[in-house]
Design an enzyme around this catalytic site. Structure first.
Site, short mmCIF file in Angstrom:
data_model
loop_
_atom_site.label_atom_id
_atom_site.label_comp_id
_atom_site.label_asym_id
_atom_site.label_seq_id
_atom_site.Cartn_x
_atom_site.Cartn_y
_atom_site.Cartn_z
N ASP A 14 39.74 39.41 41.44
CA ASP A 14 40.22 40.28 42.53
C ASP A 14 41.70 40.05 42.84
O ASP A 14 42.14 40.20 43.98
CB ASP A 14 39.41 40.07 43.83
CG ASP A 14 37.92 40.16 43.57
OD1 ASP A 14 37.51 41.09 42.86
OD2 ASP A 14 37.18 39.28 44.04
N LYS A 17 44.10 42.98 39.22
CA LYS A 17 44.23 43.25 37.78
C LYS A 17 44.20 44.74 37.49
O LYS A 17 44.84 45.21 36.58
CB LYS A 17 43.09 42.59 36.99
CG LYS A 17 43.23 41.10 36.84
CD LYS A 17 42.12 40.54 35.98
CE LYS A 17 40.75 40.77 36.56
NZ LYS A 17 40.48 40.07 37.82
N GLY A 41 34.83 45.24 38.81
CA GLY A 41 34.91 46.61 39.30
C GLY A 41 36.26 46.89 39.90
O GLY A 41 36.82 46.05 40.59
N HIS A 42 36.82 48.05 39.56
CA HIS A 42 38.02 48.47 40.28
C HIS A 42 38.10 49.99 40.34
O HIS A 42 37.47 50.69 39.56
CB HIS A 42 39.29 47.83 39.72
CG HIS A 42 39.62 48.21 38.32
ND1 HIS A 42 39.32 47.42 37.25
CD2 HIS A 42 40.24 49.29 37.83
CE1 HIS A 42 39.74 48.01 36.15
NE2 HIS A 42 40.30 49.14 36.47
N THR A 129 26.65 38.22 41.25
CA THR A 129 26.63 39.65 41.58
C THR A 129 25.26 40.26 41.29
O THR A 129 25.04 41.45 41.49
CB THR A 129 27.70 40.39 40.76
OG1 THR A 129 27.42 40.17 39.37
CG2 THR A 129 29.10 39.89 41.08
N GLN A 222 37.19 39.24 35.99
CA GLN A 222 37.07 38.00 36.78
C GLN A 222 38.41 37.22 36.73
O GLN A 222 39.45 37.82 36.63
CB GLN A 222 35.91 37.13 36.30
CG GLN A 222 34.53 37.68 36.62
CD GLN A 222 34.05 38.71 35.61
OE1 GLN A 222 34.12 38.47 34.43
NE2 GLN A 222 33.55 39.83 36.07
N VAL A 298 32.11 45.30 44.07
CA VAL A 298 30.77 45.45 43.50
C VAL A 298 29.68 45.12 44.53
O VAL A 298 28.70 45.84 44.67
CB VAL A 298 30.62 44.54 42.24
CG1 VAL A 298 29.23 44.63 41.66
CG2 VAL A 298 31.65 44.95 41.19
N PRO A 302 32.32 40.10 52.25
CA PRO A 302 33.67 39.73 52.69
C PRO A 302 34.19 38.59 51.82
O PRO A 302 33.43 37.68 51.49
CB PRO A 302 33.48 39.25 54.14
CG PRO A 302 32.02 39.13 54.35
CD PRO A 302 31.29 39.86 53.28
P1 IMP Z 1 28.15 36.54 38.06
O1 IMP Z 1 29.34 36.86 37.25
O2 IMP Z 1 27.47 37.76 38.62
O3 IMP Z 1 27.20 35.61 37.35
O4 IMP Z 1 28.64 35.73 39.35
C1 IMP Z 1 29.14 34.39 39.27
C2 IMP Z 1 30.28 34.18 40.25
O5 IMP Z 1 31.41 34.95 39.85
C3 IMP Z 1 29.99 34.60 41.69
O6 IMP Z 1 30.69 33.74 42.57
C4 IMP Z 1 30.60 36.00 41.78
O7 IMP Z 1 30.95 36.35 43.10
C5 IMP Z 1 31.83 35.80 40.90
N1 IMP Z 1 32.32 37.05 40.29
C6 IMP Z 1 31.79 37.73 39.25
N2 IMP Z 1 32.52 38.80 38.94
C7 IMP Z 1 33.56 38.81 39.79
C8 IMP Z 1 34.69 39.67 39.95
O8 IMP Z 1 34.90 40.64 39.22
N3 IMP Z 1 35.55 39.35 40.97
C9 IMP Z 1 35.36 38.25 41.76
N4 IMP Z 1 34.32 37.42 41.63
C10 IMP Z 1 33.43 37.69 40.66
#
Ligand code: IMP
Length: 426
Positions: A14, A17, A41-42, A129, A222, A298, A302
């Protein structure tokens, strides 16, 4: 001028990007997503319309740009189909998009298990997520995954049935409801037909493009601190979201990458659980959250807010090897009298200049701050670095010196135009 660059999040995702990749993808012949899935997601504005992208690379709106969904991704075909359908309905032909035949398929049982495992972890949950990302990568590494080459194969129903039998046993062990084979297959078989024309061998496409000196942009999702190896493990995602992932997640030869751009938010945020050394729990955090709409795209959660952490950023710079960075959301810091930045950590009375691997140690780290004078002016109309208030210039220069990298782009507002190009690199 570089012809193949990786754009990578340097913090916990976040960082903005989306805006940077949109800027560079307009100049690219090829855009490659190399890891993650629809956990990212964006929102992209194109021709006055807003589109929400989660899986599709950001070069999709330019029909001359080829968009590759790389082998390092985990792709949910149901979600990708609905993303594509929105674009097809809006008149985009999407013949500028291919999916690597080696990419893994993120299936319904992965999603189910993601949710069940998180519930099982109770207060130790990761805060995922719940898109199935972890369970899908687990299957990939344990050589139990289904790839797009298999998804479009006539044997898919048989392969899926075999996998589902085992997965349903696991789902039942967690107290979940087993998934219906016939219903799932009906949907997946339709999608398998739909995706056939898009699935290609992509290593050869990239090799030919490189030979023809095409401009290639590798778009990370990420951020580095969510990287499975280098992030705040186990509070991370399950892929190599740092720049190294661009190599293994696309099949481009390591020698063909010419540079890396780190995306740096002017302060720090994270969603989900895990350590956060410079986290703030005060009005400043609430003000930043509201001013910058710091809520997950996504999951709508907060985001946690903190000061800029240069100790972490230096680590991230080393992991990714970025000589350049794009500094995002600098405008959000306007109006703060004094801004703190963390330059190192104090761990058990000792000053350290790295990010510990141990979670226990990371929780014990205290930030060592330097206080920099802030600026009051609205900077959103500034287009030249020299026209920024002197304290804003000094904030940027302080980061450059501390992490030994150059700011190539500075974002002073959400709009495409609200950008200072300090150095043209791609
Ligand atoms: P996962 O990728 O759904 O397995 O989530 C693992 C961790 O990565 C969690 O803390 C999510 O909130 C974080 N996360 C996954 N994708 C994003 C992203 O695109 N932006 C910020 N945090 C993310």
């Amino acid at each position: 001028m570089m012809r193949s660059i990786v754009v990578v999040g340097s913090q916990w995702g976040d960082e903005g990007k989306g805006k940077v990749t949109n800027y560079y993808s307009a100049k690219a012949d090829i855009v490659v997503r190399y890891q993650g899935g629809n956990n990212a997601g964006h929102t992209v504005k194109f021709d006055g319309q807003e589109f929400h992208l989660q899986t599709i690379p950001s070069g999709i709106f330019n029909e001359k740009t080829l968009n590759i969904l790389g082998n390092g991704m985990v792709i949910n075909p149901i979600s990708l189909y609905s993303e594509m359908k929105t674009l097809l309905d809006a008149g985009f032909k999407l013949n500028n998009m291919v999916i690597s035949s080696r990419a893994n398929v993120d299936l319904n049982y992965h999603l189910e298990l993601d949710g069940l495992k998180e519930a099982h972890l109770k207060d130790k949950k990761i805060g995922t997520t719940k898109k199935g990302i972890g369970p899908c990568y687990t299957d990939k590494i344990s050589r139990d995954g289904i790839r797009f080459a298999d998804f479009i194969d006539e044997d898919f129903p048989k392969i899926y049935a075999e996998h589902l039998k085992e997965k349903n046993e696991e789902i039942a062990r967690y107290g979940g409801t087993p998934i219906d084979l016939e219903k799932s297959l009906k949907e997946y078989e339709k999608l398998s037909e739909f995706f056939k024309p898009y699935v290609k061998e992509t290593v050869s496409i990239l090799a030919k493009a490189k030979k023809a000196s095409k401009k290639i942009l590798f778009e990370g999702a990420q951020g580095t601190m969510l990287d499975i190896d280098f992030g705040t493990y186990p509070y991370v995602s399950s892929s190599n979201s740092s720049a190294g992932g661009a190599i293994t997640g696309s099949g481009i030869g390591i020698g063909y990458i010419e540079g890396v751009v780190g995306i740096v938010k002017a302060y720090t945020t994270r969603v989900g659980e895990g350590p956060f050394v410079t986290e703030l729990f005060n009005d400043l955090a609430d003000n930043i959250r509201e001013k910058a709409h710091e809520y997950g795209v996504v999951t709508h959660r907060p985001r946690r807010i903190g000061y800029l952490d240069l100790n972490q950023l230096r680590y991230s710079r080393n992991v990714n090897g970025f000589d350049y960075f794009a500094l995002m959301l600098l405008d959000i810091l306007s109006g703060i009298d004094e801004i703190k930045v963390c330059t190192s950590y104090e761990l058990d009375g000792k000053i350290i200049d790295y990010v510990p691997a141990s979670l226990k140690e990371t929780y014990r780290c205290k930030p060592v701050y330097v206080t920099l004078p802030g600026w009051k002016e609205d900077i959103s109309k500034v287009r030249k670095f020299e026209d920024l208030p002197i304290n804003a210039q000094n904030y940027v220069k302080f980061i450059e010196k501390e992490i030994d990298a150059h700011a190539c782009l500075i974002s002073v507002g959400p709009d495409h135009n609200e950008t200072i190009i300090k150095e043209d690199i791609f």
